[in-house]
Motif scaffolding. Structure first.
Motif, PDB file in Angstrom:
ATOM      1  N   ASN A 106       0.789  -1.235   0.000  1.00  0.00           N
ATOM      2  CA  ASN A 106       0.000   0.000   0.000  1.00  0.00           C
ATOM      3  C   ASN A 106       0.818   1.280   0.000  1.00  0.00           C
ATOM      4  OD1 ASN A 106       0.834   0.405   2.756  1.00  0.00           O
ATOM      5  ND2 ASN A 106      -0.880  -0.851   3.450  1.00  0.00           N
ATOM      6  N   LEU A 109      -0.016   3.891  -2.526  1.00  0.00           N
ATOM      7  CA  LEU A 109      -1.264   4.613  -2.268  1.00  0.00           C
ATOM      8  C   LEU A 109      -1.072   5.657  -1.173  1.00  0.00           C
ATOM      9  CD1 LEU A 109      -4.363   4.989  -2.567  1.00  0.00           C
ATOM     10  CD2 LEU A 109      -4.629   3.166  -0.869  1.00  0.00           C
ATOM     11  N   LYS A 110      -0.378   5.288  -0.114  1.00  0.00           N
ATOM     12  CA  LYS A 110      -0.231   6.194   1.024  1.00  0.00           C
ATOM     13  C   LYS A 110       0.768   7.320   0.758  1.00  0.00           C
ATOM     14  CE  LYS A 110      -1.803   3.061   4.616  1.00  0.00           C
ATOM     15  NZ  LYS A 110      -1.668   2.639   6.031  1.00  0.00           N
ATOM     16  N   LEU A 112       1.694  10.314  -1.134  1.00  0.00           N
ATOM     17  CA  LEU A 112       1.002  11.231  -2.048  1.00  0.00           C
ATOM     18  C   LEU A 112       1.828  11.523  -3.296  1.00  0.00           C
ATOM     19  CD1 LEU A 112      -0.680  13.818   0.367  1.00  0.00           C
ATOM     20  CD2 LEU A 112      -1.794  12.135  -1.096  1.00  0.00           C
ATOM     21  N   SER A 115       1.139   9.543  -6.571  1.00  0.00           N
ATOM     22  CA  SER A 115      -0.153   9.639  -7.240  1.00  0.00           C
ATOM     23  C   SER A 115       0.017  10.156  -8.672  1.00  0.00           C
ATOM     24  CB  SER A 115      -1.081  10.576  -6.461  1.00  0.00           C
ATOM     25  OG  SER A 115      -1.234  10.126  -5.125  1.00  0.00           O
ATOM     26  N   SER A 192      -1.932   4.119  -7.765  1.00  0.00           N
ATOM     27  CA  SER A 192      -3.376   4.264  -7.606  1.00  0.00           C
ATOM     28  C   SER A 192      -4.030   4.887  -8.836  1.00  0.00           C
ATOM     29  CB  SER A 192      -3.688   5.132  -6.382  1.00  0.00           C
ATOM     30  OG  SER A 192      -3.283   6.471  -6.612  1.00  0.00           O
ATOM     31  N   GLU A 197      -6.345   8.415  -4.125  1.00  0.00           N
ATOM     32  CA  GLU A 197      -5.653   8.603  -2.847  1.00  0.00           C
ATOM     33  C   GLU A 197      -6.432   9.492  -1.883  1.00  0.00           C
ATOM     34  OE1 GLU A 197      -4.314  11.994  -5.479  1.00  0.00           O
ATOM     35  OE2 GLU A 197      -4.658   9.844  -5.715  1.00  0.00           O
ATOM     36  N   THR A 221      -8.066   1.474   1.284  1.00  0.00           N
ATOM     37  CA  THR A 221      -6.724   0.896   1.291  1.00  0.00           C
ATOM     38  C   THR A 221      -6.782  -0.597   1.005  1.00  0.00           C
ATOM     39  OG1 THR A 221      -5.950   2.538   2.886  1.00  0.00           O
ATOM     40  CG2 THR A 221      -4.632   0.543   2.655  1.00  0.00           C
TER      41      THR A 221
END
Length: 251
Positions: A106, A109-110, A112, A115, A192, A197, A221
Motif C-alpha cells: 500500500n 497509495l499512502k 502522495l 499519485s 493508484s 488517494e 486501502t
C-alpha cells in the motif's frame, strides 16, 4: 419563451433501443471480461499493454538488457528505478519511524508523491525540494523529514524544477506495473487510480468487514491492496469507453 419545449422528449423508440443495446453490451463485457483483478480476462490484456509501455520507455532511456532478457519487465522496472531515484520511496512502517502502518502492498497509495495526478506532481516536487516525504493515512496528512538531503540536478531553480518533474514522471512509470522486486512473484502493486488517494482523507463511517469496524479510508486501502490499481482502473474503463463509442457511432 415557451419552457414546455425544454421538457419535450425528442427521443424515439430507436434512441431507446440503441441506449438499451449499448448498455447491455457494456454490462456483459463488464461481467464476463472485466470481473475482478485476480480473474480478469481484459485485466491480463491491460497489464500486458502497460508492461509494454514500461519496456518501451525503459529502452528510450537507455535500457539494454542482456540477450534473452528483452521481455523481462522486472529488468526494465529495475533500470527505471535506478534512473529516476526519489527521496520519498519508503516502503515499511519502520522506514517512517512507526508514525503509521505501511507495507509494500500500500505504500504507493499512502505516499502522495506516487499519485499519477496533479496532487502527486505537487507533493513530489515539494518533497524533492525540501527532502521530505508526504503520506496520507486514516484522514491525516503526515510529513516525514528525511535523514539525508536530496539534491536535485541543475544550476538554477528552473533546471531543478524540470529535474523534479522528470523524476516524478519517470518514477511513476517505474511503479505503474509494480516494483522490480514484486514482479517475479506475481502481478505486483502498481500505483493508484488518479485522485483515488483522496479516499485516505475519508476517516469516517463504520462498516463491518471480516468482523471488524472499518472506515472509508481503511476500506479504500484494502481495495487497493486487492489489485484495484491504475492498471485495473484502465480495465474497468473499457466497457464505459465502448458504451460511449457505440452510442456516438450509431447516432
Amino acid at each position: 419563451m415557451d419552457y414546455s419545449v425544454l421538457n419535450h422528449d425528442k427521443c424515439d423508440k430507436y434512441d431507446y433501443l440503441i441506449a438499451l443495446g449499448a448498455g447491455a453490451i457494456a454490462g456483459v463485457i463488464d461481467i464476463f471480461l472485466v470481473g475482478g483483478p485476480k480473474d480478469s480476462t481484459l485485466g491480463c490484456w491491460t497489464d500486458n499493454q502497460v508492461d509494454g509501455i514500461v519496456k518501451s520507455f525503459a529502452r528510450s532511456q537507455g535500457w539494454s538488457p542482456r540477450l534473452g532478457n528483452e521481455e523481462n519487465v522486472g529488468s526494465a522496472i529495475g533500470f527505471l528505478e535506478g534512473q529516476f531515484k526519489v527521496n520519498y520511496d519508503q516502503r515499511y512502517t519502520s522506514d517512517v519511524g512507526s508514525a503509521f502502518n505501511m507495507s509494500t502492498r500500500n505504500h504507493h497509495l499512502k505516499s502522495l508523491s506516487h499519485s499519477p495526478d496533479i496532487i502527486g506532481l505537487f507533493f513530489s516536487v515539494l518533497d524533492q525540494f525540501t527532502s521530505t516525504s508526504t503520506f496520507i493515512d486514516n484522514g491525516s496528512i503526515i510529513r516525514i523529514k528525511n535523514s539525508e538531503t536530496f539534491e536535485l540536478q541543475g544550476g538554477n531553480f528552473l533546471a531543478k524544477l524540470f529535474c523534479a518533474v522528470a523524476n516524478w514522471f519517470g518514477h511513476i512509470i517505474s511503479d505503474i506495473a509494480g516494483s522490480s522486486g514484486g514482479r517475479p512473484s506475481g502481478r505486483g502493486s502498481g500505483i493508484s487510480i488518479p485522485f483515488y488517494e483522496l479516499f485516505g482523507l475519508c476517516n469516517l463511517g463504520s462498516f463491518t468487514v471480516d468482523g471488524h469496524k472499518q472506515t472509508v479510508a481503511k476500506i479504500a486501502t484494502r481495495v487497493f491492496e486487492e489489485g484495484y490499481d491504475f492498471r485495473f482502473g484502465m480495465t474497468m474503463a473499457i466497457p464505459v469507453f465502448l458504451n460511449e463509442v457505440v452510442i456516438r457511432l450509431i447516432w
